[in-house]
Every structure is written in C-alpha cells, then in structure tokens.
Design a protein around this motif. Structure first.
Motif: not given
Length: 192
Positions: A83-87, A144-157, A181-190
């Motif tokens: 929902x955040x990605x969509x917003x 072990x997710x690096x939450x800060x980097x992942x959050x920056x990556x989502x925002x930047x993407x 974008x949601x497919x990328x986020x879900x790891x469904x590219x391949x």
C-alpha cells in the motif's frame, strides 16, 4: 483569502517554478506573480526565498509521509508495504513537480541538503522502515534484513520509477507501473 490559502498558492507557485527553473534562477517576484499575490506577501508569510523553500520541503515531505502512513494504517506488514508503494507512486504522480524539486534541489543546495535529506529519512523512509521492522518482527521478512537500507531502497526505487513514468511514459496507466514495482518488491522478476 485566508493565510492558509495564500500559503498553499505560494507553495504551488514555488514548486512549479523551482522545478522548471531551479532554485537559484527562481525569483521572489516570479513566485509572487505566479501565485497572484504581491511580492511583500511572500516575505510576510516566509521571510525569505530560502525560508519559503525550507517550508515547502517541510510541507511536501509532511504530506508524502502522511499519505504513506495512511496507506499502511491497519494493514498487515506486507500488505502495508504494498500500500505504501502504491501511495508513494500516486503522490509523486500527482505532484511530479514536487518530485522533480526533491531530486534536483534537495541534493544540490550547498550545506542545506542534509536537512532535507534528514527530513526525508526521518519522515518518509522512517515510515517505510517501521513497516519493514514490523514485518521482520512478525516473521514475514527474514530476520537479518537491513531495515534502514531496505527502506531507502524502496523509497528510491519508487521515486526513480515515478520520475521515469511521469517524464517518459505519462500515458502509461499508474496501476500498470505499480504492478511492476510490486512484482519487483515481491521478488517475482524471474518467476512466471
């Protein structure tokens, strides 16, 4: 006209002009003219062009953060992230001049860029990080997710894709862009 309405008109005029011409090339006279007010109104409401710009960033970043928080509200963590990605995409699509301003001006204003970057990190990326942290804590994402980097990556993407969409593919439906974008986020590219 109320002071709030005047400030909103000044914000809209400043966003458009700064996105079109850059901060340095935009004058207070131009902002006042575009807003349909006297030059003194800009100084009365903000004191200076720099103060207007700072208020503008605060206003826009605050509205973006609110849109993201509202989108996530009451949802389980992964649905909240989607929902955040969509917003974010919807907000940046509706306010593409503000998105251009963020990219062009936030990072080039001498020493002031750090204040704007900090606001984005705390208010916008922080909202994404909160959702990711909850997803980690509830076992929905790896521990072990690096939450800060992942959050920056989502925002930047989303920011980069929104700019590409609005500048180069404006006729493409937002839902189509969001789906990718949601497919990328879900790891469904391949996967098919």
């Amino acid at each position: 006209m109320t002071s709030s309405a005047t400030r909103d008109r000044l914000f809209a005029a400043a966003i458009e002009l700064i996105a079109e011409r850059g901060f340095t090339a935009t004058t207070v006279d131009q902002i006042a003219e575009r807003a349909g007010v006297a030059k003194g109104t800009v100084y009365y409401n903000f004191g200076s062009k720099a103060a207007l710009f700072d208020s503008l960033l605060e206003f826009g970043i605050g509205r973006l953060a609110t849109a993201l928080r509202d989108a996530a509200e009451g949802r389980e963590p992964l649905a909240a992230l989607e929902a955040i990605v969509g917003a974010e995409l919807e907000f940046l699509g509706a306010h593409d001049a503000f998105a251009r301003l963020l990219i062009a001006e936030t990072w080039r204003r001498g020493g002031d860029w750090q204040h704007a970057a900090t606001m984005i990190r705390e208010r916008v990326i922080g909202t994404i990080a909160d959702v990711l942290r909850t997803a980690v804590e509830t076992g929905r994402l790896r521990p072990d997710l690096d939450v800060g980097t992942a959050a920056s990556a989502v925002f930047g993407m989303v920011l980069a894709v929104a700019m590409d969409w609005r500048a180069l593919q404006p006729d493409r439906p937002r839902k189509e862009v969001e789906s990718t974008l949601l497919d990328l986020l879900r790891g469904r590219l391949t996967s098919l």
